[in-house]
Design an enzyme around this catalytic site. Structure first.
Site, PDB file in Angstrom:
ATOM      1  N   SER A 123       0.837  -1.206   0.000  1.00 34.02           N
ATOM      2  CA  SER A 123       0.000   0.000   0.000  1.00 34.02           C
ATOM      3  C   SER A 123       0.868   1.251   0.000  1.00 34.02           C
ATOM      4  CB  SER A 123      -0.900   0.014   1.229  1.00 34.02           C
ATOM      5  OG  SER A 123      -1.512   1.280   1.334  1.00 34.02           O
ATOM      6  N   HIS A 146      -1.609  -1.321  -4.003  1.00 35.97           N
ATOM      7  CA  HIS A 146      -2.844  -0.912  -3.325  1.00 35.97           C
ATOM      8  C   HIS A 146      -2.841   0.603  -3.135  1.00 35.97           C
ATOM      9  CE1 HIS A 146      -6.293  -1.905  -0.698  1.00 35.97           C
ATOM     10  NE2 HIS A 146      -5.852  -0.955   0.117  1.00 35.97           N
ATOM     11  N   ASP A 151      -4.916   3.702  -1.483  1.00 36.82           N
ATOM     12  CA  ASP A 151      -5.931   4.050  -0.484  1.00 36.82           C
ATOM     13  C   ASP A 151      -6.410   5.481  -0.647  1.00 36.82           C
ATOM     14  OD1 ASP A 151      -6.179   1.694   1.232  1.00 36.82           O
ATOM     15  OD2 ASP A 151      -4.077   2.058   1.734  1.00 36.82           O
ATOM     16  N   MET A 188      -8.858   8.366   0.631  1.00 38.48           N
ATOM     17  CA  MET A 188      -9.625   8.744   1.836  1.00 38.48           C
ATOM     18  C   MET A 188     -10.139  10.172   1.716  1.00 38.48           C
ATOM     19  SD  MET A 188      -6.985   7.334   4.673  1.00 38.48           S
ATOM     20  CE  MET A 188      -6.437   5.622   4.697  1.00 38.48           C
ATOM     21  N   HIS A 208      -8.671   1.397  -3.472  1.00 36.96           N
ATOM     22  CA  HIS A 208      -9.555   1.184  -2.317  1.00 36.96           C
ATOM     23  C   HIS A 208     -10.176   2.522  -1.941  1.00 36.96           C
ATOM     24  CE1 HIS A 208      -9.727  -0.086   2.250  1.00 36.96           C
ATOM     25  NE2 HIS A 208     -10.922   0.096   1.724  1.00 36.96           N
ATOM     26  N   MET A 259     -12.150   4.767   0.228  1.00 40.83           N
ATOM     27  CA  MET A 259     -12.737   4.984   1.552  1.00 40.83           C
ATOM     28  C   MET A 259     -13.392   6.360   1.516  1.00 40.83           C
ATOM     29  SD  MET A 259      -9.641   3.330   3.727  1.00 40.83           S
ATOM     30  CE  MET A 259      -8.548   3.448   2.319  1.00 40.83           C
ATOM     31  N   MET A 313     -11.557  -5.392   5.957  1.00 36.24           N
ATOM     32  CA  MET A 313     -10.731  -4.455   6.724  1.00 36.24           C
ATOM     33  C   MET A 313     -10.436  -5.079   8.082  1.00 36.24           C
ATOM     34  SD  MET A 313      -9.840  -1.752   5.061  1.00 36.24           S
ATOM     35  CE  MET A 313      -8.885  -1.272   6.494  1.00 36.24           C
ATOM     36  N   ASP A 347      -6.828  -6.307   4.696  1.00 39.09           N
ATOM     37  CA  ASP A 347      -6.169  -5.000   4.699  1.00 39.09           C
ATOM     38  C   ASP A 347      -6.145  -4.404   6.105  1.00 39.09           C
ATOM     39  OD1 ASP A 347      -5.216  -2.487   4.023  1.00 39.09           O
ATOM     40  OD2 ASP A 347      -6.998  -1.881   2.902  1.00 39.09           O
TER      41      ASP A 347
HETATM   42  C1  DX5 Z   1      -6.102   1.638   6.093  1.00 39.52           C
HETATM   43  C2  DX5 Z   1      -5.797   1.314   4.650  1.00 39.52           C
HETATM   44  C3  DX5 Z   1      -4.736   0.312   4.495  1.00 39.52           C
HETATM   45  C4  DX5 Z   1      -3.385   0.709   5.037  1.00 39.52           C
HETATM   46  C5  DX5 Z   1      -2.785  -0.527   5.647  1.00 39.52           C
HETATM   47  O1  DX5 Z   1      -7.253   2.411   6.186  1.00 39.52           O
HETATM   48  O2  DX5 Z   1      -6.956   0.835   3.981  1.00 39.52           O
HETATM   49  O3  DX5 Z   1      -4.604  -0.117   3.146  1.00 39.52           O
HETATM   50  O4  DX5 Z   1      -2.500   1.207   4.073  1.00 39.52           O
HETATM   51  O5  DX5 Z   1      -1.639  -0.175   6.332  1.00 39.52           O
HETATM   52  P1  DX5 Z   1      -0.916  -1.181   7.324  1.00 39.52           P
HETATM   53  O6  DX5 Z   1      -0.504  -2.363   6.524  1.00 39.52           O
HETATM   54  O7  DX5 Z   1       0.240  -0.376   7.830  1.00 39.52           O
HETATM   55  O8  DX5 Z   1      -1.903  -1.538   8.398  1.00 39.52           O
HETATM   56 ZN    ZN Z   2      -6.636  -0.132   1.898  1.00 35.48          ZN
END
Ligand code: DX5
Ligand code: ZN
Length: 222
Positions: A14, A39, A41, A43, A72, A74, A143, A181
């Site tokens: 990620s 990956h 993310d 947000m 992903h 969010m 998650m 994840d």
């Molecule tokens: C968290 C993200 C993850 C994050 C995971 O909200 O969706 O993808 O990058 O990070 P680690 O592996 O450090 O928990």
């Molecule tokens: Zn993620």
């Protein structure tokens, strides 16, 4: 260091855990390993407390890599942005079941863009929330932390959720991949694969690893 057989899992580092001022170099670090996916993310500061990046960031990274871009989302009401996250070069777009009333419509919109569709559940959402959508998706993302931040502690009940999804998949002869994840590391990877996970997302575990190539190789050898 050739892999003898097909790895049992897909490793998806990620980019959230990378230094964004050197994002291109971070992609190269992933490319230098045998990780199969990247990956990404996204947000929005509403669905989750944090804000990360949008489609332009993904678009700028796209020419640097031939990895599968696993986006992903969010974000609240992801239906507003499916076209944008398809156009920037995502291969798979995952939305949260909790973020939209019209999950079926969003999944259709992702497919209409010619992309793979994923649905994600936060730790407190049961698998039953997917009863009427599970046969429409290519990916279910579990998650295993409360989404919003990297580097959090793995929530143990996620194992049971992965097992439930694996059982359901077998029972109904479905094909979706199960992704996990949050708090994933070499330490719990074999457990997750045993439970039925196919995709392991790794943020801090990957970017903090001294030898990234070795880490991915070890996980893929489990
Ligand atoms: C968290 C993200 C993850 C994050 C995971 O909200 O969706 O993808 O990058 O990070 P680690 O592996 O450090 O928990
Ligand atoms: Zn993620």
């Amino acid at each position: 260091m050739g892999m003898k057989t097909e790895p049992r899992c897909i490793v998806a580092p990620s980019i959230l855990a990378a230094n964004f001022s050197r994002a291109g170099e971070a992609v190269s670090l992933v490319e230098e390993t045998t990780a199969q996916w990247l990956h990404l993310d996204v947000m929005d500061g509403m669905f989750v407390p944090n804000i990360s990046f949008g489609p332009k960031f993904i678009e700028d990274l796209r020419p640097l890599s031939s990895l599968i871009f696993d986006t992903h989302l969010m974000i609240e009401k992801p239906e507003r942005y499916i076209a944008d996250f398809a156009a920037c070069g995502s291969d798979c777009i995952t939305v949260h079941a909790e973020a939209t009333v019209h999950l079926n419509r969003v999944i259709n919109a992702i497919h209409n863009e010619g992309k793979q569709a994923g649905v994600s559940l936060v730790p407190s959402t049961p698998v039953s929330a997917l009863d009427f959508i599970i046969d429409e998706v290519e990916l279910v993302l579990v998650m295993s932390v409360n989404p919003g931040f990297g580097g959090q502690k793995f929530i143990a009940s996620s194992i049971r959720k992965i097992e439930e999804l694996a059982t359901l998949r077998k029972k109904h002869n479905l094909q979706y991949r199960i992704s996990v994840d949050g708090g994933v590391s070499l330490h719990n990877a074999s457990h997750l694969i045993e439970a039925g996970a196919d995709v392991l997302v790794m943020g801090s575990a990957f970017f903090k690893a001294e030898d990234k190539k070795q880490l991915v190789y070890q996980v893929q050898g489990l």
